[in-house]
Enzyme design. Structure first.
Site, PDB file in Angstrom:
ATOM      1  N   ALA A  38      -1.486   1.841   6.509  1.00 35.71           N
ATOM      2  CA  ALA A  38      -2.725   1.534   5.802  1.00 35.71           C
ATOM      3  C   ALA A  38      -3.726   0.901   6.769  1.00 35.71           C
ATOM      4  O   ALA A  38      -3.345   0.173   7.692  1.00 35.71           O
ATOM      5  CB  ALA A  38      -2.452   0.611   4.626  1.00 35.71           C
ATOM      6  N   HIS A 156      -1.687   8.277   5.598  1.00 36.26           N
ATOM      7  CA  HIS A 156      -0.974   6.999   5.678  1.00 36.26           C
ATOM      8  C   HIS A 156      -0.399   6.606   4.333  1.00 36.26           C
ATOM      9  O   HIS A 156      -0.801   7.120   3.280  1.00 36.26           O
ATOM     10  CB  HIS A 156      -1.906   5.896   6.195  1.00 36.26           C
ATOM     11  CG  HIS A 156      -2.948   5.429   5.225  1.00 36.26           C
ATOM     12  ND1 HIS A 156      -2.660   4.603   4.162  1.00 36.26           N
ATOM     13  CD2 HIS A 156      -4.292   5.666   5.149  1.00 36.26           C
ATOM     14  CE1 HIS A 156      -3.773   4.342   3.482  1.00 36.26           C
ATOM     15  NE2 HIS A 156      -4.774   4.978   4.061  1.00 36.26           N
ATOM     16  N   CYS A 157       0.559   5.644   4.399  1.00 36.31           N
ATOM     17  CA  CYS A 157       1.068   4.975   3.202  1.00 36.31           C
ATOM     18  C   CYS A 157       0.829   3.492   3.414  1.00 36.31           C
ATOM     19  O   CYS A 157      -0.286   3.104   3.783  1.00 36.31           O
ATOM     20  CB  CYS A 157       2.534   5.331   2.955  1.00 36.31           C
ATOM     21  SG  CYS A 157       3.622   5.080   4.381  1.00 36.31           S
ATOM     22  N   SER A 158       1.817   2.639   3.198  1.00 40.61           N
ATOM     23  CA  SER A 158       1.648   1.209   3.479  1.00 40.61           C
ATOM     24  C   SER A 158       1.997   0.899   4.927  1.00 40.61           C
ATOM     25  O   SER A 158       1.144   0.542   5.733  1.00 40.61           O
ATOM     26  CB  SER A 158       2.517   0.369   2.530  1.00 40.61           C
ATOM     27  OG  SER A 158       1.997   0.377   1.216  1.00 40.61           O
ATOM     28  N   THR A 164       4.791   8.402   5.145  1.00 48.59           N
ATOM     29  CA  THR A 164       4.031   8.992   6.242  1.00 48.59           C
ATOM     30  C   THR A 164       4.968   9.734   7.195  1.00 48.59           C
ATOM     31  O   THR A 164       4.638  10.822   7.687  1.00 48.59           O
ATOM     32  CB  THR A 164       3.264   7.893   7.000  1.00 48.59           C
ATOM     33  OG1 THR A 164       2.324   7.283   6.101  1.00 48.59           O
ATOM     34  CG2 THR A 164       2.519   8.453   8.200  1.00 48.59           C
TER      35      THR A 164
END
Length: 265
Positions: A38, A156-158, A164
Site C-alpha cells: 500500500a 498492491h495489497c497491504s 500481491t
C-alpha cells in the site's frame, strides 16, 4: 527503471517485474508491471520516483475495512484507480496483517496462535486459488493488464507480499516466465523487508508482551511452503495452471495473447 534501479523508501519491497525471462527466450518489458505494498506510507522523496514510473492504473486488492484503517495511497498525477478486494472475513490473517502494519490492536492474535501462523498462511494461499472474491479479483486484474490503456499497471495489497505476490505469480505464469524466476521474485520480499520486519516485531511485542516472535514471524515473511500450497491447490482444483487461468480466472487465449504482445520484449 527495471528491477531495483529505483527504490521507494516508504515501500521497500516495491519493484518492477521487468527483465524476468520467459521460457521462450523473451523478457518482461521494463516499467510495465509494478508490484508494491500500500502506498500510504510513501515519503515526499518517493513521490518523484513514483511520478517517473507513471502508472496509468493502480489496482488495490484490499478490502474497504483495510483501506479505512490505513493512510490513503499517495499517488502522483491522476492514474485510474481500480478496487478489486480479495478478502475473506473468515480468515483472520487479513485483519491481523492490517493491524500489525497500522499499529492497531492485535485482537486476532489468539485465534491465529491457536491455528498456527504457517498453517493460517498456507490456508490463505489455498483460498487464493478457490475463493470467490479471489478468483474474481485476480481474474479482473489480469484482464486489466491485458489492456494497453492500463499500462504501466501498479498493483498492491497491504504488505505487498501475499495477494500481491500471488497476482504476480499469475501474471508472470500467463506470460510464460520461467518458474525459477517467478519463485525468486516472490521470495525476494524477505530480503527487501528484513529491517522493517524486525521493527514491526519489536512494536508488536511492546503492545502485546505475550506475543511469541516465533509465532508471529511467519506472518511477516513469505515462505516457499506458502507458494507451494497455492500451486498444490491449482493442481487439485484444476489439474494445471493453464486450466486455472482459463476456468478459474476467466482468462481467455485472447487475453494471454494481448498480455504477451504488450508486456514482453
Amino acid at each position: 527503471m527495471a528491477g531495483r534501479e529505483w527504490e521507494l523508501v516508504g515501500a521497500p519491497n516495491a519493484r518492477d517485474l521487468g527483465g524476468l525471462p520467459t521460457t521462450d527466450g523473451r523478457r518482461v518489458r521494463a516499467g510495465r508491471l509494478i508490484r508494491t505494498p500500500a502506498l500510504g506510507r510513501l515519503t515526499d522523496e518517493d513521490l518523484p520516483v513514483l511520478g517517473k514510473l507513471g502508472p496509468a492504473c493502480v489496482v488495490d486488492l484490499r478490502d474497504v475495512h483495510e483501506q479505512a484503517v490505513a493512510p490513503p495511497d499517495r499517488l502522483v498525477g491522476e492514474p485510474r484507480t481500480v478496487h478489486l478486494p480479495v478478502y475473506d472475513a473468515a480468515h483472520p490473517v487479513f485483519t491481523y496483517v492490517s493491524a500489525v502494519l497500522q499499529g492497531h490492536d492485535l485482537d486476532a492474535y489468539a485465534a491465529l496462535a491457536r491455528e498456527g501462523m504457517p498453517g493460517a498462511m498456507t490456508a490463505i494461499y489455498r483460498w487464493f486459488v478457490t475463493g470467490e472474491s479471489a478468483r474474481a479479483g485476480f481474474g479482473a486484474a489480469v484482464r486489466l493488464a491485458a489492456e494497453g490503456a492500463n499500462l504501466p499497471l501498479l498493483f498492491h495489497c497491504s504488505a505487498g507480499k501475499d495477494r500481491t505476490g500471488w497476482l504476480s505469480v499469475v501474471l508472470l505464469t500467463a506470460l510464460g516466465v520461467e518458474d525459477e524466476a517467478i519463485r525468486a521474485d516472490y521470495l525476494v520480499h524477505n530480503e527487501l523487508t528484513e529491517s522493517l520486519r524486525e521493527v514491526l516485531l519489536s512494536a508488536m511485542i511492546q503492545r502485546r508482551p505475550d506475543l511469541d516472535p516465533a509465532v508471529a514471524r511467519p506472518l511477516l515473511e513469505v515462505r516457499p511452503e506458502y507458494l507451494d500450497a497455492a500451486y498444490d491447490e491449482v493442481r487439485r482444483a484444476h489439474g494445471s495452471f493453464d486450466t486455472y487461468l482459463r476456468d478459474g480466472l476467466g482468462v481467455t487465449d485472447a487475453d494471454r495473447a494481448a498480455l504477451r504482445e504488450r508486456l514482453l520484449e
